[in-house]
Scaffold this active site. Structure first.
Site, PDB file in Angstrom:
ATOM      1  N   ASP A  35       0.848  -1.198   0.000  1.00 14.51           N
ATOM      2  CA  ASP A  35       0.000   0.000   0.000  1.00 14.51           C
ATOM      3  C   ASP A  35       0.883   1.246   0.000  1.00 14.51           C
ATOM      4  O   ASP A  35       2.009   1.221   0.492  1.00 14.51           O
ATOM      5  CB  ASP A  35      -0.873   0.031   1.270  1.00 14.51           C
ATOM      6  CG  ASP A  35      -2.027  -0.946   1.214  1.00 14.51           C
ATOM      7  OD1 ASP A  35      -2.371  -1.434   0.120  1.00 14.51           O
ATOM      8  OD2 ASP A  35      -2.605  -1.226   2.288  1.00 14.51           O
ATOM      9  N   ARG A  49      -1.044  -0.561  -8.558  1.00 13.21           N
ATOM     10  CA  ARG A  49      -2.432  -0.163  -8.258  1.00 13.21           C
ATOM     11  C   ARG A  49      -2.446   1.353  -8.289  1.00 13.21           C
ATOM     12  O   ARG A  49      -1.642   2.007  -7.618  1.00 13.21           O
ATOM     13  CB  ARG A  49      -2.847  -0.633  -6.860  1.00 13.21           C
ATOM     14  CG  ARG A  49      -4.216  -0.066  -6.441  1.00 13.21           C
ATOM     15  CD  ARG A  49      -4.433  -0.117  -4.937  1.00 13.21           C
ATOM     16  NE  ARG A  49      -4.482  -1.461  -4.420  1.00 13.21           N
ATOM     17  CZ  ARG A  49      -4.150  -1.781  -3.162  1.00 13.21           C
ATOM     18  NH1 ARG A  49      -3.737  -0.843  -2.312  1.00 13.21           N
ATOM     19  NH2 ARG A  49      -4.214  -3.014  -2.758  1.00 13.21           N
TER      20      ARG A  49
HETATM   21  C1  FAD Z   1      -8.728  -1.012  -3.563  1.00 12.45           C
HETATM   22  C2  FAD Z   1      -8.272   0.320  -3.033  1.00 12.45           C
HETATM   23  C3  FAD Z   1      -7.017   0.417  -2.455  1.00 12.45           C
HETATM   24  C4  FAD Z   1      -6.555   1.647  -2.015  1.00 12.45           C
HETATM   25  N1  FAD Z   1      -5.275   1.766  -1.542  1.00 12.45           N
HETATM   26  C5  FAD Z   1      -4.800   2.979  -1.220  1.00 12.45           C
HETATM   27  C6  FAD Z   1      -3.436   3.161  -0.866  1.00 12.45           C
HETATM   28  O1  FAD Z   1      -2.631   2.220  -0.839  1.00 12.45           O
HETATM   29  N2  FAD Z   1      -3.025   4.418  -0.534  1.00 12.45           N
HETATM   30  C7  FAD Z   1      -3.877   5.503  -0.554  1.00 12.45           C
HETATM   31  O2  FAD Z   1      -3.451   6.620  -0.285  1.00 12.45           O
HETATM   32  N3  FAD Z   1      -5.174   5.338  -0.856  1.00 12.45           N
HETATM   33  C8  FAD Z   1      -5.666   4.116  -1.176  1.00 12.45           C
HETATM   34  N4  FAD Z   1      -6.974   3.989  -1.532  1.00 12.45           N
HETATM   35  C9  FAD Z   1      -7.933   5.097  -1.275  1.00 12.45           C
HETATM   36  C10 FAD Z   1      -7.994   6.054  -2.446  1.00 12.45           C
HETATM   37  O3  FAD Z   1      -6.799   6.770  -2.537  1.00 12.45           O
HETATM   38  C11 FAD Z   1      -9.187   7.044  -2.316  1.00 12.45           C
HETATM   39  O4  FAD Z   1      -9.031   7.788  -1.153  1.00 12.45           O
HETATM   40  C12 FAD Z   1     -10.549   6.383  -2.251  1.00 12.45           C
HETATM   41  O5  FAD Z   1     -10.612   5.282  -3.106  1.00 12.45           O
HETATM   42  C13 FAD Z   1     -11.659   7.370  -2.679  1.00 12.45           C
HETATM   43  O6  FAD Z   1     -11.455   7.802  -3.991  1.00 12.45           O
HETATM   44  P1  FAD Z   1     -12.347   7.357  -5.253  1.00 12.45           P
HETATM   45  O7  FAD Z   1     -11.381   7.079  -6.340  1.00 12.45           O
HETATM   46  O8  FAD Z   1     -13.258   6.254  -4.919  1.00 12.45           O
HETATM   47  O9  FAD Z   1     -13.096   8.632  -5.723  1.00 12.45           O
HETATM   48  P2  FAD Z   1     -13.987   9.755  -5.049  1.00 12.45           P
HETATM   49  O10 FAD Z   1     -14.108  10.784  -6.095  1.00 12.45           O
HETATM   50  O11 FAD Z   1     -13.438  10.141  -3.719  1.00 12.45           O
HETATM   51  O12 FAD Z   1     -15.357   9.037  -4.826  1.00 12.45           O
HETATM   52  C14 FAD Z   1     -16.199   8.644  -5.899  1.00 12.45           C
HETATM   53  C15 FAD Z   1     -17.460   8.052  -5.321  1.00 12.45           C
HETATM   54  O13 FAD Z   1     -17.147   6.834  -4.649  1.00 12.45           O
HETATM   55  C16 FAD Z   1     -17.894   6.707  -3.455  1.00 12.45           C
HETATM   56  N5  FAD Z   1     -16.969   6.699  -2.314  1.00 12.45           N
HETATM   57  C17 FAD Z   1     -15.630   6.943  -2.337  1.00 12.45           C
HETATM   58  N6  FAD Z   1     -15.100   6.788  -1.119  1.00 12.45           N
HETATM   59  C18 FAD Z   1     -16.124   6.463  -0.300  1.00 12.45           C
HETATM   60  C19 FAD Z   1     -16.217   6.173   1.082  1.00 12.45           C
HETATM   61  N7  FAD Z   1     -15.159   6.183   1.891  1.00 12.45           N
HETATM   62  N8  FAD Z   1     -17.440   5.872   1.602  1.00 12.45           N
HETATM   63  C20 FAD Z   1     -18.532   5.836   0.811  1.00 12.45           C
HETATM   64  N9  FAD Z   1     -18.508   6.093  -0.512  1.00 12.45           N
HETATM   65  C21 FAD Z   1     -17.324   6.409  -1.068  1.00 12.45           C
HETATM   66  C22 FAD Z   1     -18.848   7.859  -3.423  1.00 12.45           C
HETATM   67  O14 FAD Z   1     -20.025   7.439  -4.078  1.00 12.45           O
HETATM   68  C23 FAD Z   1     -18.119   8.903  -4.239  1.00 12.45           C
HETATM   69  O15 FAD Z   1     -18.995   9.835  -4.800  1.00 12.45           O
HETATM   70  C24 FAD Z   1      -7.434   2.780  -2.061  1.00 12.45           C
HETATM   71  C25 FAD Z   1      -8.688   2.662  -2.632  1.00 12.45           C
HETATM   72  C26 FAD Z   1      -9.111   1.471  -3.126  1.00 12.45           C
HETATM   73  C27 FAD Z   1     -10.452   1.405  -3.783  1.00 12.45           C
END
Ligand code: FAD
Length: 316
Positions: free
Chosen positions: A139, A190
């Site tokens: 991560d 990722r």
């Molecule tokens: C499989 C995976 C691994 C990850 N690993 C890392 C990592 O190693 N390091 C790191 O910094 N970040 C990590 N993240 C988190 C990532 O960086 C984002 O903070 C997170 O995924 C929210 O961004 P989004 O792309 O979904 O878009 P956004 O624009 O934030 O969200 C789009 C839509 O998704 C939904 N959504 C998003 N987040 C949430 C939530 N928490 N609760 C409810 N609904 C939500 C909502 O409907 C929102 O409108 C990971 C995310 C995923 C999916």
């Protein structure tokens, strides 16, 4: 141009800073109501619960990656125990035959204590993973750790481990160069947007710039044929990626346990490869706070539930 923070930005920043608070962590994780609320994003406190969650996901056509929660460890024994726990998890994945790999954080393996300790712990996990044909994802953490994490990764890559991949965050200015580096190396990436509080000197201040960078870098990774994991729940980005018509075997969508589960199943039903990130364990506070920060509506929901779950105090 100046970025004027809105109410959501302020709330997000506050929640992310609160995610560092040891006192709040202790209070919330020892509170039955807190544990109940965390269950939305955390598969359970032990490995049995996590394996059961993975089985349910597999039955719905989804793959998984297991994260034993923990980060920013400050004692060497804790880091060594965390590595041993990952070896146990890998053995259980092998014995049960469920479809899941693992994700871990290098600060959990001791990165903040000593780079050598972290490397030794990671090598122990990778060796076991290699013996059973498993994959380990590192991560990505706050920008304070980005270069160190990539350096440790480069070191295990130089040791010949190919069953290991990195995470790059679209909100960082540096990430386009890191994507090019990863393509040249040939390692799996990722791509996510990034979940930590970062200053504008290192990260885009405007969400739409991060979103645009995600799309640009996703395309680069797909063209670089690295079998990227595109980690987002963003419906606009997902439709854009789908419209490019890359083979469904060329990448996977990745999403978090408990976030948009219906979308996860829908994409799997359409023939896309979808992996759910399944965290488990008792050290869920910082992870939980980052999930609250990502979507302020979660906080309203959380506070309503907390109010209902706490014992009421009547004043006369
Ligand atoms: C499989 C995976 C691994 C990850 N690993 C890392 C990592 O190693 N390091 C790191 O910094 N970040 C990590 N993240 C988190 C990532 O960086 C984002 O903070 C997170 O995924 C929210 O961004 P989004 O792309 O979904 O878009 P956004 O624009 O934030 O969200 C789009 C839509 O998704 C939904 N959504 C998003 N987040 C949430 C939530 N928490 N609760 C409810 N609904 C939500 C909502 O409907 C929102 O409108 C990971 C995310 C995923 C999916």
């Amino acid at each position: 141009m100046f970025h004027v923070p809105g109410a959501d930005d302020v709330l997000r920043g506050t929640l992310l800073h609160m995610s560092d608070s040891k006192a709040l962590a202790h209070w919330l994780t020892h509170n039955p109501a807190g544990r109940h609320l965390a269950a939305r994003f955390v598969a359970g406190e032990d490995l049995d619960a996590a394996i059961a969650a993975v089985r349910t996901l597999n039955d719905g056509g989804l793959m998984a990656t297991l994260d034993h929660l923990g980060e920013r460890v400050t004692r060497a024994e804790e880091a060594t125990a965390a590595a041993a726990e990952y070896v146990t998890i890998l053995d259980r994945l092998h014995d049960t035959g469920v479809d899941s790999n693992v994700s871990l954080k290098l600060t959990q393996m001791g990165l903040d204590i000593s780079r050598q300790l972290c490397l030794e712990n990671l090598l122990r996990v990778l060796k076991q993973a290699q013996a059973i044909g498993q994959f380990v994802r590192l991560d990505m953490e706050s920008s304070r750790h980005t270069q160190d994490i990539l350096d440790v990764f480069a070191e295990v890559w130089a040791h010949g481990y190919r069953n290991c991949g990195i995470v790059l965050q679209a909100y960082l200015h540096r990430t386009e160069r890191d994507v090019e580096w990863a393509i040249e190396l040939g390692c799996r990436v990722r791509l996510c947007k990034g979940a930590y509080a970062e200053p504008p000197s290192v990260a885009f201040a405007e969400k739409h710039d991060t979103d645009a960078n995600f799309v640009k870098l996703a395309r680069k990774l797909l063209e670089g044929q690295l079998y990227p994991g595109l980690a987002t729940h963003d419906p606009h980005i997902i439709s854009e990626v789908k419209s490019w018509n890359f083979a469904t075997s060329a990448f996977e969508f990745q999403m978090l346990y408990g976030v948009r589960p219906e979308l996860q199943r829908q994409l799997a039903g359409e023939g896309y490869r979808v992996r759910a990130y399944v965290p488990f364990g008792s050290d869920w506070y910082a992870y939980f706070m980052r999930r609250l920060a990502e979507r302020p509506a979660n906080l309203i929901f959380f506070l309503t539930q907390l109010k209902d779950a706490l014992p009421s105090h009547h004043s006369s």
